[in-house]
Design a protein around this motif. Structure first.
Motif, PDB file in Angstrom:
ATOM      1  N   ILE A 221       7.213 -33.966  -1.669  1.00 41.59           N
ATOM      2  CA  ILE A 221       8.568 -33.456  -1.476  1.00 41.59           C
ATOM      3  C   ILE A 221       8.641 -32.008  -1.946  1.00 41.59           C
ATOM      4  CG2 ILE A 221      10.997 -33.813  -2.007  1.00 41.59           C
ATOM      5  CD1 ILE A 221      10.267 -36.703  -2.707  1.00 41.59           C
ATOM      6  N   ASP A 222       9.248 -31.185  -1.129  1.00 44.37           N
ATOM      7  CA  ASP A 222       9.459 -29.781  -1.466  1.00 44.37           C
ATOM      8  C   ASP A 222      10.935 -29.489  -1.222  1.00 44.37           C
ATOM      9  OD1 ASP A 222       9.411 -27.103  -1.892  1.00 44.37           O
ATOM     10  OD2 ASP A 222       8.203 -26.592  -0.142  1.00 44.37           O
ATOM     11  N   LEU A 223      11.649 -29.159  -2.295  1.00 42.65           N
ATOM     12  CA  LEU A 223      13.088 -28.956  -2.190  1.00 42.65           C
ATOM     13  C   LEU A 223      13.452 -27.492  -2.365  1.00 42.65           C
ATOM     14  CD1 LEU A 223      14.467 -31.893  -4.373  1.00 42.65           C
ATOM     15  CD2 LEU A 223      14.076 -31.858  -1.920  1.00 42.65           C
ATOM     16  N   GLY A 224      14.443 -27.079  -1.615  1.00 41.58           N
ATOM     17  CA  GLY A 224      15.057 -25.789  -1.866  1.00 41.58           C
ATOM     18  C   GLY A 224      16.166 -25.971  -2.882  1.00 41.58           C
ATOM     19  N   ALA A 225      16.901 -24.907  -3.135  1.00 44.74           N
ATOM     20  CA  ALA A 225      18.024 -24.997  -4.065  1.00 44.74           C
ATOM     21  C   ALA A 225      19.114 -25.881  -3.467  1.00 44.74           C
ATOM     22  CB  ALA A 225      18.580 -23.607  -4.349  1.00 44.74           C
ATOM     23  N   ALA A 226      19.856 -26.560  -4.340  1.00 46.67           N
ATOM     24  CA  ALA A 226      20.915 -27.452  -3.864  1.00 46.67           C
ATOM     25  C   ALA A 226      21.968 -27.622  -4.939  1.00 46.67           C
ATOM     26  CB  ALA A 226      20.339 -28.807  -3.466  1.00 46.67           C
ATOM     27  N   ASN A 227      23.182 -27.880  -4.521  1.00 48.22           N
ATOM     28  CA  ASN A 227      24.273 -28.172  -5.446  1.00 48.22           C
ATOM     29  C   ASN A 227      24.582 -29.659  -5.442  1.00 48.22           C
ATOM     30  OD1 ASN A 227      24.942 -25.731  -6.631  1.00 48.22           O
ATOM     31  ND2 ASN A 227      26.374 -25.139  -5.030  1.00 48.22           N
ATOM     32  N   GLN A 228      25.053 -30.126  -6.586  1.00 42.65           N
ATOM     33  CA  GLN A 228      25.536 -31.498  -6.722  1.00 42.65           C
ATOM     34  C   GLN A 228      26.919 -31.440  -7.363  1.00 42.65           C
ATOM     35  OE1 GLN A 228      21.374 -33.936  -7.341  1.00 42.65           O
ATOM     36  NE2 GLN A 228      22.441 -33.229  -9.147  1.00 42.65           N
ATOM     37  N   TYR A 229      27.840 -32.233  -6.856  1.00 39.40           N
ATOM     38  CA  TYR A 229      29.225 -32.121  -7.307  1.00 39.40           C
ATOM     39  C   TYR A 229      29.846 -33.508  -7.371  1.00 39.40           C
ATOM     40  CZ  TYR A 229      34.134 -30.629  -7.408  1.00 39.40           C
ATOM     41  OH  TYR A 229      35.441 -30.435  -7.751  1.00 39.40           O
ATOM     42  N   ALA A 230      30.661 -33.728  -8.416  1.00 38.86           N
ATOM     43  CA  ALA A 230      31.394 -34.986  -8.553  1.00 38.86           C
ATOM     44  C   ALA A 230      32.748 -34.695  -9.180  1.00 38.86           C
ATOM     45  CB  ALA A 230      30.618 -35.974  -9.413  1.00 38.86           C
ATOM     46  N   GLN A 231      33.789 -35.377  -8.667  1.00 43.28           N
ATOM     47  CA  GLN A 231      35.148 -35.177  -9.169  1.00 43.28           C
ATOM     48  C   GLN A 231      35.886 -36.510  -9.167  1.00 43.28           C
ATOM     49  OE1 GLN A 231      37.684 -31.819  -7.681  1.00 43.28           O
ATOM     50  NE2 GLN A 231      38.888 -33.488  -6.840  1.00 43.28           N
ATOM     51  N   ALA A 232      36.509 -36.830 -10.289  1.00 45.54           N
ATOM     52  CA  ALA A 232      37.269 -38.070 -10.420  1.00 45.54           C
ATOM     53  C   ALA A 232      38.629 -37.762 -11.035  1.00 45.54           C
ATOM     54  CB  ALA A 232      36.503 -39.066 -11.286  1.00 45.54           C
ATOM     55  N   ALA A 233      39.687 -38.152 -10.325  1.00 45.36           N
ATOM     56  CA  ALA A 233      41.051 -37.890 -10.779  1.00 45.36           C
ATOM     57  C   ALA A 233      41.663 -39.150 -11.395  1.00 45.36           C
ATOM     58  CB  ALA A 233      41.904 -37.394  -9.615  1.00 45.36           C
ATOM     59  N   ASN A 234      42.783 -38.977 -12.120  1.00 40.29           N
ATOM     60  CA  ASN A 234      43.429 -40.114 -12.786  1.00 40.29           C
ATOM     61  C   ASN A 234      44.368 -40.884 -11.869  1.00 40.29           C
ATOM     62  OD1 ASN A 234      45.570 -38.394 -12.525  1.00 40.29           O
ATOM     63  ND2 ASN A 234      45.769 -37.942 -14.724  1.00 40.29           N
ATOM     64  N   ASN A 235      44.403 -40.537 -10.606  1.00 40.13           N
ATOM     65  CA  ASN A 235      45.240 -41.277  -9.655  1.00 40.13           C
ATOM     66  C   ASN A 235      44.410 -42.191  -8.754  1.00 40.13           C
ATOM     67  OD1 ASN A 235      43.965 -39.480  -8.008  1.00 40.13           O
ATOM     68  ND2 ASN A 235      45.808 -38.398  -7.344  1.00 40.13           N
TER      69      ASN A 235
ATOM     70  N   SER B  10      29.710 -34.855  -3.600  1.00 48.92           N
ATOM     71  CA  SER B  10      28.931 -34.213  -2.546  1.00 48.92           C
ATOM     72  C   SER B  10      27.636 -33.685  -3.146  1.00 48.92           C
ATOM     73  CB  SER B  10      29.720 -33.077  -1.886  1.00 48.92           C
ATOM     74  OG  SER B  10      30.138 -32.129  -2.853  1.00 48.92           O
ATOM     75  N   SER B  11      26.672 -33.440  -2.270  1.00 45.04           N
ATOM     76  CA  SER B  11      25.392 -32.879  -2.717  1.00 45.04           C
ATOM     77  C   SER B  11      24.726 -32.197  -1.536  1.00 45.04           C
ATOM     78  CB  SER B  11      24.482 -33.972  -3.278  1.00 45.04           C
ATOM     79  OG  SER B  11      24.131 -34.906  -2.276  1.00 45.04           O
ATOM     80  N   GLY B  12      23.846 -31.262  -1.866  1.00 37.49           N
ATOM     81  CA  GLY B  12      23.121 -30.532  -0.835  1.00 37.49           C
ATOM     82  C   GLY B  12      23.668 -29.141  -0.657  1.00 37.49           C
ATOM     83  N   ALA B  13      23.847 -28.741   0.587  1.00 34.28           N
ATOM     84  CA  ALA B  13      24.361 -27.406   0.905  1.00 34.28           C
ATOM     85  C   ALA B  13      25.873 -27.417   0.773  1.00 34.28           C
ATOM     86  CB  ALA B  13      23.942 -26.992   2.306  1.00 34.28           C
ATOM     87  N   VAL B  14      26.335 -27.474  -0.462  1.00 33.05           N
ATOM     88  CA  VAL B  14      27.774 -27.539  -0.720  1.00 33.05           C
ATOM     89  C   VAL B  14      28.168 -26.411  -1.663  1.00 33.05           C
ATOM     90  CG1 VAL B  14      27.886 -30.023  -0.336  1.00 33.05           C
ATOM     91  CG2 VAL B  14      27.462 -29.154  -2.642  1.00 33.05           C
ATOM     92  N   ASN B  15      29.443 -26.063  -1.604  1.00 34.78           N
ATOM     93  CA  ASN B  15      29.968 -25.026  -2.476  1.00 34.78           C
ATOM     94  C   ASN B  15      30.144 -25.568  -3.890  1.00 34.78           C
ATOM     95  OD1 ASN B  15      30.335 -23.049  -0.351  1.00 34.78           O
ATOM     96  ND2 ASN B  15      32.037 -24.323   0.348  1.00 34.78           N
ATOM     97  N   ASN B  16      30.466 -24.675  -4.798  1.00 33.33           N
ATOM     98  CA  ASN B  16      30.672 -25.090  -6.183  1.00 33.33           C
ATOM     99  C   ASN B  16      31.876 -26.003  -6.356  1.00 33.33           C
ATOM    100  OD1 ASN B  16      28.453 -23.753  -7.226  1.00 33.33           O
ATOM    101  ND2 ASN B  16      29.577 -21.846  -7.551  1.00 33.33           N
ATOM    102  N   ASP B  17      32.781 -26.012  -5.363  1.00 32.87           N
ATOM    103  CA  ASP B  17      33.923 -26.908  -5.443  1.00 32.87           C
ATOM    104  C   ASP B  17      33.693 -28.185  -4.650  1.00 32.87           C
ATOM    105  OD1 ASP B  17      34.086 -26.061  -2.847  1.00 32.87           O
ATOM    106  OD2 ASP B  17      36.001 -25.021  -3.054  1.00 32.87           O
ATOM    107  N   GLY B  18      32.457 -28.394  -4.176  1.00 31.24           N
ATOM    108  CA  GLY B  18      32.127 -29.626  -3.490  1.00 31.24           C
ATOM    109  C   GLY B  18      32.288 -29.587  -1.998  1.00 31.24           C
ATOM    110  N   GLY B  19      32.835 -28.517  -1.429  1.00 35.63           N
ATOM    111  CA  GLY B  19      33.009 -28.433   0.015  1.00 35.63           C
ATOM    112  C   GLY B  19      31.697 -28.167   0.710  1.00 35.63           C
ATOM    113  N   ILE B  20      31.520 -28.758   1.866  1.00 33.51           N
ATOM    114  CA  ILE B  20      30.275 -28.615   2.612  1.00 33.51           C
ATOM    115  C   ILE B  20      30.169 -27.210   3.173  1.00 33.51           C
ATOM    116  CG2 ILE B  20      29.062 -29.342   4.701  1.00 33.51           C
ATOM    117  CD1 ILE B  20      30.036 -32.146   4.202  1.00 33.51           C
ATOM    118  N   GLY B  21      29.027 -26.595   2.960  1.00 31.89           N
ATOM    119  CA  GLY B  21      28.742 -25.297   3.549  1.00 31.89           C
ATOM    120  C   GLY B  21      27.494 -25.410   4.393  1.00 31.89           C
ATOM    121  N   VAL B  22      27.204 -24.392   5.174  1.00 26.52           N
ATOM    122  CA  VAL B  22      25.996 -24.362   5.988  1.00 26.52           C
ATOM    123  C   VAL B  22      25.238 -23.102   5.642  1.00 26.52           C
ATOM    124  CG1 VAL B  22      25.037 -24.319   8.304  1.00 26.52           C
ATOM    125  CG2 VAL B  22      27.091 -25.664   7.840  1.00 26.52           C
ATOM    126  N   GLY B  23      24.043 -23.289   5.082  1.00 27.03           N
ATOM    127  CA  GLY B  23      23.263 -22.128   4.678  1.00 27.03           C
ATOM    128  C   GLY B  23      23.948 -21.389   3.546  1.00 27.03           C
TER     129      GLY B  23
END
Length: 653
Positions: free
Chosen positions: A120-134, A140-153
């Motif tokens: 396995i050879d991985l490039g850089a990637a983000n991992q994100y998790a968010q849990a609210a009290n409601n 999300s994981s992979g090519a995602v922004n710091n807020d968890g939204g999916i990005g491309v490249g």
């Protein structure tokens, strides 16, 4: 005393009809209000005792390789967020950045290199998790922004999310003869899952998905074609030269006319050749890359590149749940495309060879120059020997000769007469024998009989002779046809050789029923998109979206490796999986509208939380409930007061 009450009848106080009607209405009203109050009070009690919890986890790489659980590697731990219902929104980002492999690991441009046999050879990637009290959560994981939204490249703060899985070691040595350098490359792969109380859904995204492999079955095209051309080249060589078949065909004609015209003579000069270089003529066909855009392959190196996104019609991000990328249909389309191209290439090679041979220049030039010596003409010269003037002139010599013969007796006398002859030799000039043959044209012209007329000049022992030119050119054409066009070594033989050396290995290696590329890709490997699953744990039922899953089954049953790329999990009380994921696709703590494009007022969307349960959607507010209870109490007090008042008017015995 006067008593204004009615006479006692023995049954106590008597209600009038009107009073009885009022009491019944009041009783029904009380019952209804109490029922409504209890019904409304129940959700309050339930909502007060049920606290919505939430959970989210984003993990770019998980699975197992050779018995190693990737999820247990500290460097690959998930971004996880838990909320017990009383906390503020919990967010976790990129625990890879603070893992045991170093704080800058996730931000390294070169990405992560795992020591897993270079699987396995991985490039850089983000991992994100968010849990609210409601009760809502998003991961999300992979090519995602710091807020968890999916990005491309490299979109905003999104990371590339690239990954490559080297599948060679997963196949083992069984397929080494037909496939090497097998690698799956995913570009900007990402997954996202979101949940709202009991509902969850997910989606995935890839910028590209490419399968690369090298197959010896289709490699070394030039050497395979050269090998197939060998018999044809040998036939061409057999035609050429003074002792070749072309010279022999001419020699057969001329010696049939006169053996003296033998081209094998010492004084003969013969040049015969077919001017052609098949390998050079075919070289443009043997270089470059073939394919249709979705599949490209190099028949020199054997490298095959499959753009799976193009092959699937460009809808790689719209595939149904659990789509098998390496399905029988897809793989056979790839391999049939390659073998069909090779078969077409053979046709192109044959057409090119035929064209080159048909237009190949044939030149046969032969000259013979010999001389035959003539026997000299032998003769004699005679002179007359008698009396007369001649005798006196020769008397001394003749007398001496005769005297010697007669021993001086002079017995011949003076009357001797006759001829005196001497031999002579006359040399004649040598008799010339010569031949000049010139045959020129293309193979096609000579075979078809349309070549320019051959030129022949022949002289035998000084006497000119004629040679049938038609026989001469037809003889050359017949030899060319036998050696180059017909027979097992000509064009038909070349077709058989190309089938044996080029087509058959490709078909067997790519599509064979045993050890073949087809078997490796469809029976050993599995690559699936848009994987969705639910699982039940101690905390409840969770939902997971996995963008890409690679599985290797070397024996067809037991998995040697399972590689999950871009995981996202939410929960823990999922009961319903929906097609369209609920909630935002970006940071839901700041999303004022439904970022997924849905209706902001839809129950369950992060912008309209449902933590209060059904109460929030009954249309009855808390103030209305309090007013109803007060009205109920007032109605009860009124009825009691009226009862006492009427009882006070009753006559006392």
């Amino acid at each position: 005393m006067f008593n204004h009450s009615r006479p006692h009848t023995g049954d106590g106080f008597q209600w009038s009809a009107t009073s009885r009607t009022l009491v019944k209405v009041a009783a029904m009203t009380v019952t209804g209000v109490l029922g409504t109050a209890l019904a409304l009070a129940a959700p309050i009690s339930a909502s007060a005792s049920t606290v919505p919890t939430s959970f989210a986890s984003g993990q770019f790489l998980s699975g197992s390789v050779g018995g190693m659980d990737l999820a247990k590697l500290a460097a690959l731990e998930a971004a996880a967020a838990h909320n017990n219902g009383s906390q503020s929104t919990q967010v976790s980002r990129d625990p890879l950045g603070v893992s045991a492999l170093g704080a800058q690991l996730i931000n390294e441009p070169a990405g992560i290199q795992l020591n897993l046999g270079h699987v396995i050879d991985l490039g850089a990637a983000n991992q994100y998790a968010q849990a609210a009290n409601n009760g809502t959560s998003m991961a999300s994981s992979g090519a995602v922004n710091n807020d968890g939204g999916i990005g491309v490249g490299q979109v905003g703060t999104a990371t590339d999310g690239d990954a490559a899985v080297d599948l060679d070691s997963l196949l083992g040595s069984k397929f080494a003869s037909v496939i090497t350098d097998l690698k799956l490359q995913a570009q900007a792969v990402s997954a996202q899952a979101s949940g709202a109380l009991t509902t969850a859904g997910g989606k995935y995204d890839l910028a590209g998905l490419t399968l690369n492999l090298t197959s010896p079955a289709i490699a070394n095209l030039t050497s395979k074609v050269t090998k197939s051309l060998g018999p044809v080249d040998a036939q061409i060589a057999a035609l050429d030269g003074p002792n070749g078949e072309l010279a022999g065909s001419v020699n057969k004609i001329v010696t049939g006319i006169n053996p003296i015209l033998n081209l094998a003579g010492a004084d003969a000069s013969v040049s015969a050749n077919v001017s052609v270089d098949l390998a050079a003529a075919l070289q443009p066909l043997l270089t470059g890359t073939y394919g249709n855009g979705a599949v490209s392959f190099n028949l020199q190196t054997g490298v095959v590149t499959v753009d799976l996104a193009k092959l699937l019609g460009g809808n790689i991000n719209s595939e149904p749940v659990g789509t098998e990328v390496l399905s029988d249909k897809v793989v056979k389309e790839i391999l049939n495309g390659i073998t069909t191209t090779i078969d077409t290439l053979v046709d192109q090679i044959m057409a090119k060879v035929k064209d080159v041979l048909d237009n190949a220049a044939v030149n046969v030039d032969a000259t013979v120059n010999t001389s035959t010596a003539q026997a000299p003409i032998l003769g004699q010269t005679c002179v007359s020997a008698g009396a007369g003037a001649g005798a006196g002139a020769s008397g001394g010599l003749l007398g001496g000769l005769l005297g010697g013969l007669t021993k001086g007796t002079g017995s011949l006398g003076t009357g001797l007469s006759g001829l005196l002859c001497t031999p002579t030799t006359k040399l004649l000039p040598d008799l010339k024998t010569s031949l000049a043959v010139h045959v020129h044209g293309t193979v096609d012209q000579l075979v078809s009989g349309t070549a320019p007329a051959a030129t022949v000049a022949a002289t035998v022992l000084g006497i000119p002779i004629s040679i049938n030119l038609d026989n001469l050119t037809s003889s050359v054409g017949s030899v060319l046809n036998d050696h180059l066009l017909d027979g097992t070594s000509g064009e038909s033989g070349l077709n058989d050789a190309l089938t044996t050396n080029l087509v058959d290995p490709a078909v067997d290696g790519l599509l064979g029923s045993g050890t073949s590329v087809d078997s490796a890709l469809t029976k050993v490997l599995s690559v699936t998109l848009n994987n969705q699953s639910t699982s039940t744990g101690t905390d409840g039922k969770t939902f997971t979206e996995t963008a890409l899953k690679v599985t290797a089954l070397p024996d067809g049953t037991n998995s040697l490796a399972t590689v999950n790329l871009a995981n996202a999990t939410v929960g823990p009380n999922v009961t319903t999986v929906v097609t369209t994921p609920p909630g935002c696709t970006t940071d839901c703590t700041t999303c004022s509208t439904d970022c997924s494009g849905g209706n902001p007022s839809t129950p369950g969307s992060p912008s309209n939380p449902t933590a209060l349960g059904n109460l929030a959607f009954t249309g009855v507010g808390i103030a209305g409930l309090v007013a109803a209870i007060l009205a109920l109490l007032a109605a009860g007090a009124y009825l009691v007061r009226e009862g006492y008042r009427r009882n006070g008017r009753r006559q006392i015995p």
